[in-house]
Design an enzyme around this catalytic site. Structure first.
Site, PDB file in Angstrom:
ATOM      1  N   SER A 252      -5.164   4.337   2.303  1.00 16.02           N
ATOM      2  CA  SER A 252      -3.829   4.323   1.701  1.00 16.02           C
ATOM      3  C   SER A 252      -3.287   2.892   1.664  1.00 16.02           C
ATOM      4  O   SER A 252      -3.934   2.008   1.098  1.00 16.02           O
ATOM      5  CB  SER A 252      -2.916   5.283   2.456  1.00 16.02           C
TER       6      SER A 252
ATOM      7  N   HIS B 297      -4.592  13.600   0.900  1.00 23.08           N
ATOM      8  CA  HIS B 297      -4.473  12.141   0.922  1.00 23.08           C
ATOM      9  C   HIS B 297      -5.260  11.500   2.070  1.00 23.08           C
ATOM     10  O   HIS B 297      -5.971  10.518   1.871  1.00 23.08           O
ATOM     11  CB  HIS B 297      -2.988  11.767   1.022  1.00 23.08           C
TER      12      HIS B 297
ATOM     13  N   ASP C 108      -5.412  14.635  -4.246  1.00 24.79           N
ATOM     14  CA  ASP C 108      -4.431  13.848  -3.504  1.00 24.79           C
ATOM     15  C   ASP C 108      -3.053  14.055  -4.134  1.00 24.79           C
ATOM     16  O   ASP C 108      -2.849  13.798  -5.317  1.00 24.79           O
ATOM     17  CB  ASP C 108      -4.835  12.364  -3.590  1.00 24.79           C
TER      18      ASP C 108
END
Length: 251
Positions: free
Chosen positions: A94, A224, A194
């Site tokens: 991320s 995610h 996601d």
């Protein structure tokens, strides 16, 4: 200092001369990278799981930080790892993926793995955070559902400080402008399921980076945080395969 959990602390596993720097995400902690770290250590690697400043303790600590603090946290650990190891791989999840790409632009590293890095974010409200912060201090995060055996690794803040979202967006903007400077071999991993990051983000990174060796792997079932989700073993295997393909690891 009081941590959310023992797994929220930075971790270091000494191994061979191949160093892996693992960087967690926005509001997350090293816990979300620890299973991957243990896997890479089993392959013989030296592993450093970074704790970004303001994370892993209490959300009020994070509110005292900026994007420069998060980037600096990873940069310091990268320099240290480069002194300890002959080869270095930077792996980020991320926002950690954005930080990994930023480091790859500015430092001589041997490979980079970008996992669910946010170029395009699904919730369009984040782009109005500069205004929303005056009316709403936090955004509560939906509860994540993971397998029982990984619950001790799902360690993050339960809310997002709205005032810090612009810092995340600035870090993304600054980094993406210089993607052509990324020359190291790169593996990009992104789930099409996601709900946080739009999967087109991965295609953007693939197209814009200057690496000669670049590879994109899509997942179908994960959310995610793919390092803890249903396809985590596939994620680990794909990273190992990539490191074998660029001659950093052997089967």
């Amino acid at each position: 200092m009081k941590y959310l959990h023992d797994n929220a602390k930075a971790f270091y596993f000494k191994g061979n001369n191949i160093g892996c720097l693992l960087i967690h995400g926005f509001t997350g902690s090293p816990a979300e990278m620890k299973l991957l770290g243990e896997f890479l250590h089993k392959q013989g690697c030296t592993v450093n799981g970074v704790l970004l400043k303001g994370h892993g303790t209490k959300v009020e600590d994070m509110e005292q930080t900026t994007w420069k603090d998060w980037l600096s946290s990873a940069e310091v650990e990268l320099i240290d790892l480069k002194h300890k190891c002959d080869k270095v791989v930077v792996i980020g999840l991320s926002m950690g993926g954005i930080i990994a790409l930023n480091l790859a632009e500015r430092f001589n590293i041997d490979a980079v793995v970008s996992i669910a890095a946010p170029i395009k974010i699904t919730n369009r409200k984040v782009y109005f955070a500069r205004v929303i912060k005056y009316f709403k201090k936090y955004i509560l995060k939906p509860e994540k559902k993971f397998d029982e055996d990984v619950k001790d690794y799902c360690i993050s803040y339960d809310r997002t400080p709205v005032a810090l979202i612009p810092h995340l967006l600035k870090l993304i903007r600054i980094t993406k402008r210089r993607f052509k400077k990324v020359k190291a071999p790169i593996l990009i991993i992104q789930s099409k399921n996601d709900k946080t990051v739009r999967y087109e983000s991965a295609e953007y990174i693939l197209k814009k980076v200057g690496s000669q060796f670049k590879k994109l792997v899509y997942l179908k079932e994960s959310g995610h945080v793919v390092t803890l989700d249903l396809e985590r073993e596939k994620v680990f295997t794909e990273i190992k395969k990539f490191l074998v393909e660029i001659n950093l690891l052997k089967f």
